[in-house]
Design a protein around this motif. Structure first.
Motif, PDB file in Angstrom:
ATOM      1  N   THR A  89      60.239  44.718  39.674  1.00 49.07           N
ATOM      2  CA  THR A  89      60.825  45.247  38.749  1.00 49.07           C
ATOM      3  C   THR A  89      60.129  44.660  37.352  1.00 49.07           C
ATOM      4  OG1 THR A  89      62.748  44.780  39.776  1.00 49.07           O
ATOM      5  CG2 THR A  89      63.008  44.649  37.337  1.00 49.07           C
ATOM      6  N   ALA A 134      64.895  47.535  32.079  1.00 48.23           N
ATOM      7  CA  ALA A 134      64.262  47.228  33.668  1.00 48.23           C
ATOM      8  C   ALA A 134      63.789  48.477  34.279  1.00 48.23           C
ATOM      9  CB  ALA A 134      65.134  46.389  34.429  1.00 48.23           C
ATOM     10  N   THR A 136      61.352  50.245  37.936  1.00 48.32           N
ATOM     11  CA  THR A 136      60.932  49.828  39.276  1.00 48.32           C
ATOM     12  C   THR A 136      59.440  50.389  39.235  1.00 48.32           C
ATOM     13  OG1 THR A 136      62.915  49.600  40.306  1.00 48.32           O
ATOM     14  CG2 THR A 136      60.939  49.844  41.853  1.00 48.32           C
TER      15      THR A 136
END
Length: 194
Positions: A89, A134, A136
């Motif tokens: 993350t 956030a 990935t």
């Protein structure tokens, strides 16, 4: 060794799941190896740690590329393929300001004259806000080893932002595999568009 192989698979997944752009792809190989001697392979380790559907699609995409090059799967293979996927993350900060960052001069209301207590000209301020997002980031690493000598002979890596949309993940993964195998086996000239 298993952890380093996991990174290889992670790159491929990352490439498949990139945001609006396709993942970055890199390949490396041992220039002392004659790839013309190889015709069979097996999956020593399939990618783990992400969607089983994406894993199936990745394996099928690599299998298709190797079939196009005349390679076949075999239990007595000459090449072992190890795939690894790693995700993390990451965060980005987006800041927005409602005026010039230096503020500005303006008329202030008040009672009686210039200065701190009255109306007049004075220094103004701007307002800002920061949003944290956030996302990935993934890395897929594909490694090939000579099954007899256990010598590493080829590596493909894909890295990028993984979209949340499964269709975009698949699109990015397929684009990554295409790039990885564009000049595979090494020494093969890239086909010219006609």
């Amino acid at each position: 060794m298993k952890r380093s192989l996991i990174l290889f698979v992670a790159m491929g997944i990352a490439m498949l799941s990139g945001c609006a752009t396709t993942p970055a792809v890199f390949t490396d190989y041992d220039p002392g190896v004659s790839f013309g001697q190889y015709r069979t392979y097996r999956w020593a380790q399939k990618p783990e740690g992400y969607s089983p559907l994406e894993q199936q699609r990745l394996v099928a995409a690599v299998d298709a590329k190797l079939r196009e090059r005349g390679w076949t799967q075999s239990t007595e293979a000459q090449i072992d393929i190890v795939a690894n996927v790693a995700t993390e993350t990451r965060y980005s900060l987006d800041s927005f300001y409602s005026g010039p960052a230096w503020g500005g001069w303006g008329w202030g209301g008040g009672w009686g004259g210039w200065g701190c207590c009255g109306g007049g000209w004075g220094w103004g301020a701007s307002y800002g806000s920061t949003t944290t997002r956030a996302y990935t980031y993934g890395t897929l690493v594909l490694d090939m080893f000579d099954s007899q000598s256990k010598r590493a002979i080829w590596r493909g890596i894909a890295q990028g932002t993984i979209p949340s949309n499964p269709q975009r993940q698949t699109t990015n993964m397929l684009a990554s595999v295409d790039k990885m195998f564009a000049t595979f086996p090494p020494g093969t000239p890239v086909a010219q568009a006609q």
